[in-house]
Design an enzyme around this catalytic site. Structure first.
Site, PDB file in Angstrom:
ATOM      1  N   CYS A  69      -1.108  -0.510  50.131  1.00 38.84           N
ATOM      2  CA  CYS A  69      -2.549  -0.316  50.313  1.00 38.84           C
ATOM      3  C   CYS A  69      -2.821  -0.442  51.802  1.00 38.84           C
ATOM      4  O   CYS A  69      -2.557  -1.488  52.396  1.00 38.84           O
ATOM      5  CB  CYS A  69      -3.341  -1.360  49.530  1.00 38.84           C
ATOM      6  N   CYS A 192     -10.152   4.255  51.606  1.00 35.85           N
ATOM      7  CA  CYS A 192      -8.764   4.102  51.175  1.00 35.85           C
ATOM      8  C   CYS A 192      -7.881   4.426  52.373  1.00 35.85           C
ATOM      9  O   CYS A 192      -7.853   5.572  52.838  1.00 35.85           O
ATOM     10  CB  CYS A 192      -8.450   5.033  50.006  1.00 35.85           C
TER      11      CYS A 192
END
Length: 249
Positions: A69, A192
Site C-alpha cells: 500500500c 491510492c
C-alpha cells in the site's frame, strides 16, 4: 492495545506495534469499521526484523491481506521514525518486497521499486484498459472527464481481474488527476498511492508525461511521483492524527 491513527493523501490507517506474526484479519475488520470501530482504509502492524528496520503486516478495511500500500508505506515510515525513533532513512519488508523510505518532518518519500509487470491494452465495457502491477495489480483507464468514473463498472472490472481500478486524466505533461476504486475497501477511496503510481508509470511509458509529475487524487492532497533509475518514487505529506487505547470486543 495502543494504536495510532494516521492519514496520508486522504487514506487513513490504524497503526500498532507487535512482537510476533499472527492472523489479525478479524481484528483489522473490527478496527477499520467506521461505525463500530476506529475507522480506516487499512490496519498496519509494525514488527521487528533482524535485517531491516522493521517488517509490516498490512490488512485492508475488509480484513484481507495486501502485499503493498503506497500511502500506507509512507504512514508506516512516519510512524517508525517519529514514534519508534528509527533512523529517517530506512528500509522495511512488505509482502511486495523491500521498501526504502526517507522521512523529513511531515514529508515522506518511498521507493515503490521496479514495476512488477505491465500488460498490453485491451477493450472491455466500452473502455480501453491497461493492467500494471506496482506491488498490487491496477487496471488503468485514461479519460477526458473523471466524471466517467462509474462505481458499478469498477466493481465488475475489479471482480473479473481481481485488481484495483483507476481512472486518470492527464492535465498536462507534469500533472495528473486520478480516481481509484480499491479492492479490500470495495469502494472509491480518497487516494491510492500504488494506483497513482500505476497511472503515472503508464502515462510516462506512453510518453504522455515527464518523469516527474504531480498527481491530485480525489482528496485534493497533491503528491509527487518521480521515475528514475528504473524505480518509482512517491512523496507527500503524512499526518499523525491521534493515539489511544482500544479494548477488544
Amino acid at each position: 492495545m495502543k494504536f495510532y491513527k494516521y492519514c496520508a493523501s486522504g487514506n487513513d490507517f490504524v497503526i500498532t506495534n507487535a512482537d510476533r506474526k499472527e492472523d489479525r484479519s478479524a481484528l483489522a475488520k473490527e478496527l477499520c469499521n467506521r461505525y463500530e470501530g476506529i475507522g480506516g482504509d487499512g490496519f498496519i502492524v509494525i514488527l521487528p526484523h533482524e535485517k531491516y528496520d522493521f517488517e509490516w503486516e498490512f490488512y485492508n478495511n475488509d480484513g484481507s491481506r495486501a502485499a503493498m500500500c503506497g500511502n500506507g508505506s509512507r504512514a508506516a515510515a512516519h510512524f517508525a521514525h517519529h514514534i519508534n525513533k528509527i533512523n529517517p532513512n530506512m528500509s522495511f519488508l512488505t509482502g511486495a518486497g523491500i521498501i526504502k523510505a526517507k522521512v523529513n518532518q511531515d514529508k515522506v518519500e518511498v521507493s515503490l521499486g521496479k514495476i512488477k509487470s505491465v500488460q498490453n491494452t485491451f477493450e472491455e465495457l466500452g473502455k480501453t484498459w491497461q493492467l500494471c502491477d506496482t506491488g498490487v495489480p491496477h487496471l488503468v483507464h485514461f479519460c477526458q472527464n473523471l466524471d466517467e468514473f462509474d462505481t458499478i463498472l469498477c466493481q465488475k472490472m475489479r471482480q473479473k481481474y481481481n485488481a484495483n481500478v483507476n481512472f486518470v486524466k492527464i492535465l498536462d505533461e507534469n500533472h495528473l488527476k486520478v480516481r481509484t476504486y480499491e479492492r479490500g475497501v470495495e469502494d472509491e477511496t480518497l487516494a491510492c498511492g500504488t494506483g497513482m503510481g500505476a497511472c503515472f508509470y503508464l502515462a510516462f511509458l506512453n510518453k504522455k508525461v515527464q518523469n516527474k509529475v504531480k498527481i491530485t487524487p480525489k482528496s485534493g492532497e497533491e503528491v509527487g511521483f518521480t521515475y528514475k533509475n528504473e524505480e518509482l518514487f512517491f512523496e507527500g505529506k503524512v499526518k499523525y492524527c491521534f493515539e489511544a487505547n482500544y479494548n477488544f470486543s
